[in-house]
Design a protein around this motif. Structure first.
Motif, PDB file in Angstrom:
ATOM      1  N   LEU A  28      43.758  43.445  35.955  1.00  0.00           N
ATOM      2  CA  LEU A  28      42.527  42.656  36.071  1.00  0.00           C
ATOM      3  C   LEU A  28      41.417  43.352  35.297  1.00  0.00           C
ATOM      4  O   LEU A  28      41.095  44.508  35.563  1.00  0.00           O
ATOM      5  N   ARG A  79      32.475  43.092  41.057  1.00  0.00           N
ATOM      6  CA  ARG A  79      33.926  42.998  40.845  1.00  0.00           C
ATOM      7  C   ARG A  79      34.669  43.011  42.168  1.00  0.00           C
ATOM      8  O   ARG A  79      35.569  42.181  42.405  1.00  0.00           O
ATOM      9  N   ARG A 135      34.499  39.888  44.338  1.00  0.00           N
ATOM     10  CA  ARG A 135      35.339  38.797  43.841  1.00  0.00           C
ATOM     11  C   ARG A 135      36.826  39.092  43.992  1.00  0.00           C
ATOM     12  O   ARG A 135      37.593  38.237  44.442  1.00  0.00           O
ATOM     13  N   ASP A 136      37.254  40.306  43.618  1.00  0.00           N
ATOM     14  CA  ASP A 136      38.688  40.617  43.551  1.00  0.00           C
ATOM     15  C   ASP A 136      39.222  41.363  44.763  1.00  0.00           C
ATOM     16  O   ASP A 136      40.439  41.437  44.943  1.00  0.00           O
ATOM     17  N   ARG A 174      42.576  37.258  31.909  1.00  0.00           N
ATOM     18  CA  ARG A 174      42.995  37.175  33.310  1.00  0.00           C
ATOM     19  C   ARG A 174      44.013  36.054  33.515  1.00  0.00           C
ATOM     20  O   ARG A 174      44.922  36.179  34.339  1.00  0.00           O
TER      21      ARG A 174
END
Length: 293
Positions: A76, A97, A100-101, A188
């Motif tokens: 990612l 980041r 979100r991930d 991605r």
């Protein structure tokens, strides 16, 4: 007149008959990704790698610094345009980041003061490390010149520059960020299968607030190479590891909960063997965070 055989042909004939007495180089397979972190090498934990591409000059425009990110197993990627290098800007990008991930088990950086904090003062723990510790992410600091440890992020840095910076002519940071976001989205999409097969990530707490003055808990990992006296330098101090492990790699785990530093031997030729060399008592003197909150 017959043509004389080449040097390579002569060498092959001599090698076939066992007539060469020079020692041949032993080629060993490369260690697995993240071999210096056992859980990462075994595929049970994820690590996000971060780095800066510094001082890119937009024609008739400002200098740009790019904070890049890539996970080892899930691939990612991210890239943020920053007008200046700052720990506060890096913290904002990491939070975006991870919101979100999700949270990885480890976050890897080089020894830049933006990530690590000031080097000249003992016991200094910077803003980025404090964010990681507050979220239960183990920050890992690796030497940039050690072969292979930064391959994941350095490879992505080269790819980003080839696909974004060198391909598009932009007039502003905003336009560069837009071009970068388009590339990151496409990248991605290509690695979605790898991301789904990567080790799971924890969700970031919705109500998380960073308290930079809170007591430190958890651990920080430093990958270091001992000097001629078997010592390593970290957190603004020198620690003796072993007089029998000179100029060799070690993984130093600074444990704030148990007030100690555990030092493990590292060898690329035997990545699965990482014996404990020593445990050093470490009582960190309380130092309130002096930067802006």
């Amino acid at each position: 007149m017959a043509t004389a055989p080449s040097v390579a042909s002569v060498n092959r004939v001599l090698a076939h008959h066992g007539l060469q007495d020079a020692a041949r180089r032993i080629r060993r397979p490369a260690p697995p990704k993240g071999w210096y972190l056992p859980e990462v090498a075994a595929g049970r934990a994820e690590v996000d790698c971060f780095d800066f591409i510094e001082d890119l000059k937009i024609a008739q425009g400002p200098l740009v610094n790019v904070l890049t990110a890539k996970s080892v197993h899930g691939a990612l990627t991210d890239a943020w345009m920053l007008s200046q290098l700052s720990a506060k800007g890096a913290v904002s990008c990491l939070r975006a980041r991870w919101s979100r991930d999700g949270l990885p088990a480890h976050a890897q950086f080089d020894n830049d003061t933006v990530f690590q904090g000031a080097h000249q003062f003992a016991h200094t723990v910077g803003r980025v490390s404090r964010l990681c510790l507050a979220l239960g992410v183990v920050p890992v600091f690796v030497p940039p010149l050690e072969h292979g440890m930064q391959n994941t992020i350095e490879g992505f840095n080269a790819l980003w520059q080839a696909k974004v910076w060198q391909r598009h002519r932009v007039g502003s940071m905003g336009e560069l960020q837009m071009r970068s976001d388009q590339y990151i989205a496409a990248h991605r999409a290509r690695v979605q299968q790898a991301a789904e097969a990567a080790p799971p990530r924890r969700a970031m707490p919705m109500d998380f607030k960073l308290d930079l003055r809170a007591p430190l808990t958890g651990q920080i990992i430093f990958i270091r190479r001992t000097d001629e006296r078997g010592q390593v330098h970290l957190l603004g101090q020198c620690f003796t590891v072993s007089p029998d492990w000179l100029h060799r790699l070690v993984r130093c785990e600074v444990d704030f909960d148990h007030h100690c530093i555990r030092c493990f031997a590292l060898r690329r030729s035997a990545p699965d063997a990482q014996p404990l060399l020593t445990t050093i008592s470490y009582q960190r003197t309380y130092k309130p965070f002096r930067g802006e909150t």
